[in-house]
Design a protein around this motif. Structure first.
Motif, short mmCIF file in Angstrom:
data_model
loop_
_atom_site.label_atom_id
_atom_site.label_comp_id
_atom_site.label_asym_id
_atom_site.label_seq_id
_atom_site.Cartn_x
_atom_site.Cartn_y
_atom_site.Cartn_z
N VAL A 222 0.86 -1.08 -0.03
CA VAL A 222 -0.06 -0.01 -0.17
C VAL A 222 1.05 1.12 0.23
CG1 VAL A 222 -1.80 1.18 1.08
CG2 VAL A 222 -1.78 -1.39 1.45
N VAL A 223 0.63 2.34 -1.06
CA VAL A 223 1.43 3.34 -1.12
C VAL A 223 0.72 4.58 -1.21
CG1 VAL A 223 3.20 2.04 -2.50
CG2 VAL A 223 1.62 3.34 -3.37
N PRO A 224 1.29 5.66 -0.50
CA PRO A 224 0.64 6.98 -0.69
C PRO A 224 0.68 7.60 -2.05
CG PRO A 224 2.42 7.18 0.43
CD PRO A 224 2.66 5.92 0.05
N ASN A 225 -0.11 8.57 -2.32
CA ASN A 225 -0.13 9.18 -3.54
C ASN A 225 1.16 10.04 -3.65
OD1 ASN A 225 -1.30 11.15 -1.38
ND2 ASN A 225 -1.44 12.36 -3.08
N GLU A 226 1.53 10.53 -4.87
CA GLU A 226 2.63 11.30 -5.15
C GLU A 226 2.63 12.71 -4.35
OE1 GLU A 226 5.28 10.65 -6.58
OE2 GLU A 226 4.63 8.76 -7.56
N GLY A 227 3.65 13.16 -3.46
CA GLY A 227 3.52 14.59 -2.92
C GLY A 227 2.96 14.41 -1.39
N HIS A 228 2.75 13.25 -0.95
CA HIS A 228 2.02 12.89 0.37
C HIS A 228 2.93 13.41 1.36
CE1 HIS A 228 5.18 9.81 1.49
NE2 HIS A 228 5.20 9.62 0.34
N ASP A 229 2.38 13.17 2.77
CA ASP A 229 3.07 13.81 3.71
C ASP A 229 3.06 12.77 5.00
OD1 ASP A 229 4.48 15.45 5.37
OD2 ASP A 229 2.58 16.53 6.09
N VAL A 230 3.19 11.45 4.40
CA VAL A 230 2.85 10.33 5.53
C VAL A 230 4.37 10.16 5.76
CG1 VAL A 230 2.01 8.17 6.16
CG2 VAL A 230 0.78 9.34 4.35
N PRO A 231 4.92 10.07 7.03
CA PRO A 231 6.34 9.94 7.61
C PRO A 231 6.90 8.42 7.16
CG PRO A 231 5.09 11.38 9.19
CD PRO A 231 4.18 10.84 8.32
N GLY A 232 7.94 8.46 6.55
CA GLY A 232 8.47 6.98 6.69
C GLY A 232 8.12 6.30 5.40
N LEU A 233 7.25 7.02 4.50
CA LEU A 233 6.75 6.01 3.65
C LEU A 233 7.11 6.55 1.94
CD1 LEU A 233 2.97 4.93 4.20
CD2 LEU A 233 5.25 4.08 5.13
N ARG A 234 7.19 5.73 1.11
CA ARG A 234 7.67 5.95 -0.43
C ARG A 234 6.57 5.58 -1.38
NH1 ARG A 234 12.62 5.51 1.60
NH2 ARG A 234 13.57 7.62 1.25
N THR A 235 6.44 6.30 -2.14
CA THR A 235 5.55 6.07 -3.47
C THR A 235 6.73 5.12 -4.48
OG1 THR A 235 6.41 8.05 -4.73
CG2 THR A 235 4.54 8.26 -3.13
N PRO A 236 5.93 4.60 -5.58
CA PRO A 236 6.60 3.81 -6.23
C PRO A 236 7.78 4.72 -7.11
CG PRO A 236 4.60 3.24 -6.48
CD PRO A 236 4.48 4.32 -5.55
N SER A 237 7.52 5.87 -7.33
CA SER A 237 8.35 6.85 -8.01
C SER A 237 9.60 7.05 -7.14
CB SER A 237 7.97 8.13 -8.61
OG SER A 237 7.63 9.02 -7.64
#
Lengths: 331, 281
Positions: A222-237
């Protein structure tokens, strides 16, 4: 040590293993898919507060075994660990290292919340705060990783970089602890596994282990959208920063609006009684979407979601993303 | 496959390694993160701080000729030296320094392709925290070559006459006006959007995953074929504060060999704050 009585000789005996797993707790109110059991694996029950205890302990033990770190009191002078970290890995490394007599220098992006930086210092880490967000530089995230690598390269005698983004120990930790724990705790009945993406150690390690036990187990990231602000997580890009992501063990990548990480975490706190942090909220949102979408075909299944850490470190992030939390907090 | 129009302006990390003891080659590191140089630099390199050393500290402007002479002299650079610039984030600020060196007429300036990150990740390249010993020089700069710089009056003329290519190198969200500046930025403008007629080519489009520049053929395809930059016309690159656009300025002028390319360093923070100028969203 007596695990039954929960009496330990030192804090390191609390580190997780098949014999001493972190608990899994069934989610009873916030899933809405009758006939499917979804469990949260409470990684904040680790001794230093997050899923990162696993990778950190494996990396330290490995460096120690290979003679790559020296204690501060060593006659040859200390050789400390230097690591880029948004908080949890640094905290685990710092607490463990300090207790073992080693030094840690944590390289932290400026945008990391003050409380996390202070925690690192409380744990005895030396802090290197860098400003690497002047303008977005897609696909790089070079800042903190580059600085940590620089210290390790320019001062080899003083520093070594565990490098959670490339260190196979990070994957091994999950293949040898998290994965087997889940297999045993679900008595081999697990059908669905959900995790998020930071260094990709959890997803790759658990995914590999679980698929080896039963190739039919579905693995979701499960990934957040681009430009997210969820600490510690990455998007596929943003994945270029890690070498550990093994796409072949992932069945589906689920993107969730980063804002929902906070809203869903509040649901978990208020309805399930689980003090979940934002990344747990994001994972749960993704898991429930998948399970609701596939409700007919998942009947009788068992799922496990990794809840990385709890809400305490993220109060300021919650206040920012859920403004009504601030209402009525002043006289 | 065709070569870059000026292939000498780019050097490889290996080229630099072979010339670490060459007294005529001067290495200068310029980073976005001004702490990076102190954490470790290429042996013999000096570090410039873009915030305090490459811009005027009172007026919003590049450093003056006298300030540039002082900076270059204190870095031990002479007029006939080969200056090799490198830095973090795909040579972003190294390219800005390149623009400044060219403004003041330094002949032989080059960029180390791939920048700091490439050097850092190659096992055979050393990094040091040792202070570089410098023998100061008296550097005489040329008068500034303002043909490399666009002012807002030039840009307004271009908008009116549609006489030149405008290349907006900011992110798509800044271009569309969804955001005025990237999150957390303090330098901003009064309005969002872009200069009418500008083409959107985010600056990092010019580099590959490892931070080195894309091939001449790929760059030509992106800027000339896909975006329709007409090389027979004047071209102006802009961003938010003029640094990202110096990177694209370098690509267009030196790698693609377009004759008249200017960096509009006033960029969106100037244009987007002006009263009564046309804006597109």
């Amino acid at each position: 040590m007596d695990r039954d009585k929960r009496v330990y000789d030192d804090v390191f005996q609390l580190l997780p293993s098949v014999e001493n797993p972190t608990p899994i707790v069934r989610l009873n109110k916030t899933l809405g898919v009758p006939g499917f059991d979804l469990y949260a694996k409470l990684e904040w029950m680790n001794p230093f507060g997050s899923v990162k205890d696993r990778a950190a302990s494996f990396m330290i033990r490995d460096l120690e075994a290979r003679g790559e770190i020296r204690k501060k009191a060593d006659d040859a002078g200390g050789r400390a660990m230097v690591e880029p970290t948004s908080g949890n890995t640094g905290l685990s490394l710092a607490v463990m290292a300090s207790a073992m007599g080693y030094g840690v220098r944590a390289v932290v992006p400026d945008k990391v919340p003050l409380s996390k930086k202070a925690l690192l210092k409380m744990a005895g880490a030396e802090l290197d705060v860098i400003n690497d967000s002047l303008c977005p530089a897609p696909g790089l995230g070079e800042g903190s990783i580059g600085i940590a690598k620089s210290h390790a390269k320019a001062q080899r005698d003083k520093y070594v970089m565990p490098n959670q983004y490339e260190n196979e120990q990070n994957v091994r930790a999950h293949m040898e602890t998290t994965g087997p724990e889940i297999w045993k705790q679900t008595e081999g009945r697990i059908t669905h596994f959900f995790a998020s993406l930071g260094t990709a150690g959890t997803i790759t390690g658990c995914g590999r282990y679980l698929k080896q036990q039963n190739p039919k187990i579905k693995v979701y990231v499960v990934v957040p959208n681009e430009g997210h602000d969820v600490p510690g997580l990455r998007t596929p890009s943003e994945l270029a920063t890690t070498n550990l992501f093994d796409r072949s063990v992932v069945d589906e990548i689920v993107e969730v609006d980063g804002e929902l990480a906070f809203r869903t975490a509040l649901e978990l706190i208020r309805q399930e009684g689980l003090l979940a942090g934002p990344s747990s909220g994001l994972i749960h949102e993704g898991a429930r979407r998948i399970l609701q979408r596939d409700a007919a075909s998942v009947q009788g299944g068992v799922g496990v979601s990794i809840f990385c850490d709890d809400a305490f470190k993220y109060v300021n992030s919650f206040l920012k993303h859920v403004p009504e939390l601030a209402e009525g907090t002043e006289a | 496959m065709s070569e870059y129009a000026n292939k000498d302006v780019l050097v490889t990390t290996d080229w630099v390694k072979e010339r670490l003891s060459d007294p005529k080659v001067k290495l200068v590191e310029v980073d976005v993160d001004t702490k990076a140089y102190d954490a470790g630099h290429v042996p013999g390199a000096v570090g410039f701080n873009w915030e305090t050393q490459l811009q005027d500290q009172v007026a919003r402007d590049v450093i003056s000729k006298a300030e540039f002479e002082k900076l270059a002299g204190e870095a031990g650079i002479t007029r006939d030296d080969t200056v090799v610039l490198y830095g973090d984030n795909n040579n972003w600020f190294a390219a800005y320094a390149f623009w400044i060196f060219k403004l003041y007429g330094h002949q032989d300036v080059r960029l180390m392709n791939g920048g700091r990150n490439k050097w850092l990740n190659e096992d055979d390249k050393e990094l040091t925290v040792e202070k570089t010993s410098i023998k100061p020089t008296t550097y005489k700069a040329s008068d500034p070559d303002w043909s490399l710089r666009a002012r807002v009056t030039d840009v307004l003329k271009i908008v009116e006459q549609k006489s030149a290519n405008l290349v907006d190198v900011r992110s798509p969200d800044e271009f569309s006006g969804k955001v005025i500046a990237p999150p957390g930025m303090t330098e901003t403008a009064q309005r969002g959007g872009h200069i009418p007629g500008a083409k959107s080519v985010p600056w990092a489009t010019a580099v590959q995953q490892d931070g080195t520049f894309k091939s001449a053929d790929e760059l030509r395809k992106i800027y000339l074929e896909q975006q329709g930059v007409d090389p027979s016309k004047e071209t102006v690159a802009y961003c938010r504060i003029g640094e990202r656009s110096s990177h694209t300025w370098f690509v267009l002028k030196y790698l693609l060999g377009i004759e008249k390319v200017k960096n509009y360093d006033g960029s969106w923070t100037e244009y987007g704050s002006m009263v009564g100028v046309p804006i597109e969203k």
